[in-house]
Design a protein around this motif. Structure first.
Motif, PDB file in Angstrom:
ATOM      1  N   GLU A 157      -2.593 -17.180  -2.914  1.00  0.00           N
ATOM      2  CA  GLU A 157      -3.941 -16.808  -2.850  1.00  0.00           C
ATOM      3  C   GLU A 157      -4.629 -15.860  -4.109  1.00  0.00           C
ATOM      4  O   GLU A 157      -5.213 -16.148  -4.837  1.00  0.00           O
ATOM      5  CB  GLU A 157      -4.638 -16.442  -1.304  1.00  0.00           C
ATOM      6  CG  GLU A 157      -4.611 -17.386  -0.615  1.00  0.00           C
ATOM      7  CD  GLU A 157      -5.175 -16.422   0.847  1.00  0.00           C
ATOM      8  OE1 GLU A 157      -5.669 -15.347   0.736  1.00  0.00           O
ATOM      9  OE2 GLU A 157      -5.079 -17.295   1.900  1.00  0.00           O
ATOM     10  N   ILE A 158      -3.549 -14.756  -4.201  1.00  0.00           N
ATOM     11  CA  ILE A 158      -3.996 -13.893  -5.425  1.00  0.00           C
ATOM     12  C   ILE A 158      -3.812 -14.599  -6.540  1.00  0.00           C
ATOM     13  O   ILE A 158      -4.691 -14.493  -7.579  1.00  0.00           O
ATOM     14  CB  ILE A 158      -2.990 -12.520  -5.336  1.00  0.00           C
ATOM     15  CG1 ILE A 158      -3.562 -11.908  -4.185  1.00  0.00           C
ATOM     16  CG2 ILE A 158      -3.215 -11.929  -6.422  1.00  0.00           C
ATOM     17  CD1 ILE A 158      -2.809 -10.417  -3.789  1.00  0.00           C
ATOM     18  N   LEU A 159      -2.684 -15.377  -6.734  1.00  0.00           N
ATOM     19  CA  LEU A 159      -2.363 -16.163  -7.971  1.00  0.00           C
ATOM     20  C   LEU A 159      -3.188 -17.411  -8.315  1.00  0.00           C
ATOM     21  O   LEU A 159      -3.186 -18.076  -9.270  1.00  0.00           O
ATOM     22  CB  LEU A 159      -0.958 -16.391  -8.377  1.00  0.00           C
ATOM     23  CG  LEU A 159       0.133 -15.420  -8.083  1.00  0.00           C
ATOM     24  CD1 LEU A 159       1.581 -15.805  -7.942  1.00  0.00           C
ATOM     25  CD2 LEU A 159      -0.281 -14.441  -9.534  1.00  0.00           C
ATOM     26  N   GLY A 160      -4.046 -17.764  -7.079  1.00  0.00           N
ATOM     27  CA  GLY A 160      -4.994 -18.819  -7.302  1.00  0.00           C
ATOM     28  C   GLY A 160      -4.323 -20.165  -7.126  1.00  0.00           C
ATOM     29  O   GLY A 160      -4.644 -21.427  -7.660  1.00  0.00           O
ATOM     30  N   GLN A 161      -3.078 -20.402  -6.637  1.00  0.00           N
ATOM     31  CA  GLN A 161      -2.269 -21.436  -6.531  1.00  0.00           C
ATOM     32  C   GLN A 161      -2.579 -22.247  -5.219  1.00  0.00           C
ATOM     33  O   GLN A 161      -1.960 -23.402  -4.782  1.00  0.00           O
ATOM     34  CB  GLN A 161      -1.113 -21.254  -6.480  1.00  0.00           C
ATOM     35  CG  GLN A 161      -0.456 -20.643  -7.822  1.00  0.00           C
ATOM     36  CD  GLN A 161       1.146 -20.624  -7.871  1.00  0.00           C
ATOM     37  OE1 GLN A 161       1.766 -20.698  -7.026  1.00  0.00           O
ATOM     38  NE2 GLN A 161       1.583 -20.377  -8.960  1.00  0.00           N
ATOM     39  N   PHE A 166       7.028 -13.051   6.205  1.00  0.00           N
ATOM     40  CA  PHE A 166       7.305 -13.496   4.966  1.00  0.00           C
ATOM     41  C   PHE A 166       6.383 -14.677   4.430  1.00  0.00           C
ATOM     42  O   PHE A 166       5.875 -14.670   3.433  1.00  0.00           O
ATOM     43  CB  PHE A 166       8.711 -14.099   4.629  1.00  0.00           C
ATOM     44  CG  PHE A 166       9.746 -12.995   4.833  1.00  0.00           C
ATOM     45  CD1 PHE A 166       9.569 -11.755   4.204  1.00  0.00           C
ATOM     46  CD2 PHE A 166      10.899 -13.002   5.734  1.00  0.00           C
ATOM     47  CE1 PHE A 166      10.542 -10.496   4.439  1.00  0.00           C
ATOM     48  CE2 PHE A 166      11.906 -12.019   5.703  1.00  0.00           C
ATOM     49  CZ  PHE A 166      11.665 -10.929   5.146  1.00  0.00           C
ATOM     50  N   ARG A 167       6.060 -15.732   5.486  1.00  0.00           N
ATOM     51  CA  ARG A 167       5.111 -16.674   5.316  1.00  0.00           C
ATOM     52  C   ARG A 167       3.669 -16.188   4.926  1.00  0.00           C
ATOM     53  O   ARG A 167       3.191 -16.748   3.785  1.00  0.00           O
ATOM     54  CB  ARG A 167       5.099 -17.693   6.407  1.00  0.00           C
ATOM     55  CG  ARG A 167       6.363 -18.576   6.429  1.00  0.00           C
ATOM     56  CD  ARG A 167       6.273 -19.670   7.231  1.00  0.00           C
ATOM     57  NE  ARG A 167       7.667 -20.436   6.986  1.00  0.00           N
ATOM     58  CZ  ARG A 167       7.978 -21.045   8.062  1.00  0.00           C
ATOM     59  NH1 ARG A 167       7.345 -21.352   9.094  1.00  0.00           N
ATOM     60  NH2 ARG A 167       9.128 -21.734   7.786  1.00  0.00           N
ATOM     61  N   GLY A 168       3.426 -15.329   5.670  1.00  0.00           N
ATOM     62  CA  GLY A 168       2.069 -14.710   5.393  1.00  0.00           C
ATOM     63  C   GLY A 168       2.038 -13.783   4.085  1.00  0.00           C
ATOM     64  O   GLY A 168       0.953 -14.014   3.215  1.00  0.00           O
ATOM     65  N   PHE A 169       2.918 -13.202   3.719  1.00  0.00           N
ATOM     66  CA  PHE A 169       3.069 -12.655   2.357  1.00  0.00           C
ATOM     67  C   PHE A 169       2.928 -13.680   1.074  1.00  0.00           C
ATOM     68  O   PHE A 169       2.261 -13.358   0.310  1.00  0.00           O
ATOM     69  CB  PHE A 169       4.208 -11.662   2.447  1.00  0.00           C
ATOM     70  CG  PHE A 169       4.589 -10.898   1.005  1.00  0.00           C
ATOM     71  CD1 PHE A 169       3.693  -9.887   0.696  1.00  0.00           C
ATOM     72  CD2 PHE A 169       5.495 -11.583   0.130  1.00  0.00           C
ATOM     73  CE1 PHE A 169       3.876  -9.340  -0.645  1.00  0.00           C
ATOM     74  CE2 PHE A 169       5.536 -10.821  -1.156  1.00  0.00           C
ATOM     75  CZ  PHE A 169       4.901  -9.838  -1.579  1.00  0.00           C
ATOM     76  N   LEU A 170       3.775 -14.722   1.311  1.00  0.00           N
ATOM     77  CA  LEU A 170       3.616 -15.864   0.469  1.00  0.00           C
ATOM     78  C   LEU A 170       2.310 -16.487   0.404  1.00  0.00           C
ATOM     79  O   LEU A 170       1.956 -16.622  -0.952  1.00  0.00           O
ATOM     80  CB  LEU A 170       4.705 -16.715   0.763  1.00  0.00           C
ATOM     81  CG  LEU A 170       5.082 -18.088  -0.236  1.00  0.00           C
ATOM     82  CD1 LEU A 170       5.516 -17.366  -1.670  1.00  0.00           C
ATOM     83  CD2 LEU A 170       6.053 -19.125   0.348  1.00  0.00           C
ATOM     84  N   THR A 171       1.782 -16.351   1.408  1.00  0.00           N
ATOM     85  CA  THR A 171       0.300 -17.211   1.280  1.00  0.00           C
ATOM     86  C   THR A 171      -0.573 -16.232   0.659  1.00  0.00           C
ATOM     87  O   THR A 171      -1.405 -16.530  -0.143  1.00  0.00           O
ATOM     88  CB  THR A 171      -0.157 -17.420   2.897  1.00  0.00           C
ATOM     89  OG1 THR A 171       0.640 -18.095   3.360  1.00  0.00           O
ATOM     90  CG2 THR A 171      -1.668 -17.968   2.565  1.00  0.00           C
ATOM     91  N   LEU A 172      -0.394 -14.994   1.021  1.00  0.00           N
ATOM     92  CA  LEU A 172      -1.361 -13.920   0.312  1.00  0.00           C
ATOM     93  C   LEU A 172      -0.934 -14.018  -1.289  1.00  0.00           C
ATOM     94  O   LEU A 172      -1.993 -13.959  -2.090  1.00  0.00           O
ATOM     95  CB  LEU A 172      -1.005 -12.586   0.829  1.00  0.00           C
ATOM     96  CG  LEU A 172      -1.904 -11.385   0.206  1.00  0.00           C
ATOM     97  CD1 LEU A 172      -3.142 -11.434   0.614  1.00  0.00           C
ATOM     98  CD2 LEU A 172      -1.216  -9.912   0.833  1.00  0.00           C
TER      99      LEU A 172
END
Length: 131
Positions: free
Chosen positions: A126-130, A117-123
């Motif tokens: 990153e996609i959203l540029g935050q 879940f943490r890896g997904f949140l990080t991804l």
């Protein structure tokens, strides 16, 4: 595939024997069921080895972050063990224990999934540029 047919025949034979033993020999029925479940599980594991090899190969090709595939494999293993244990408990007449072990398995799988879940949140960040 020969092992599959043998295991299937053993399961069907066990089902007939358990019915024949009826309620008089409930203890023997449960022990017989557990023994056959263990035998079938060993057979199933032999079929899973090539699948696991392929998954490890895919992990190395995809360059997935360390440990992600291992977490997924642990979750699958826990799910299978919990399913069999729950069915055995239910068959032995204690469905509350069966449901309890299933709940425990679900919670443990969620716990194991925290890094995913943490890896997904990080991804997503990153996609959203935050990040």
């Amino acid at each position: 595939m020969d092992e599959f047919w043998k295991a299937s025949a053993a399961v069907l034979l066990t089902a007939v024997l358990v019915l024949a033993l009826g309620k008089r020999e409930k203890d023997i029925s449960v022990l017989l069921t557990m023994a056959v479940c263990c035998m079938v599980t060993v057979t199933a594991i032999s079929y899973l080895e090539p699948v696991l090899d392929l998954l490890w190969e895919l992990e190395s090709m995809a360059n997935v972050q360390g440990g992600m595939m291992e977490i997924l494999m642990k979750a699958v293993g826990i799910g299978l063990v919990v399913e069999v244990a729950g069915m055995i408990c239910t068959d032995s007449g204690n469905s509350s224990l069966g449901k309890t072990i299933q709940t425990l398995g679900t919670v443990v799988i969620l716990y194991l999934s925290i890094p995913l879940f943490r890896g997904f949140l990080t991804l997503v960040q990153e996609i959203l540029g935050q990040v």
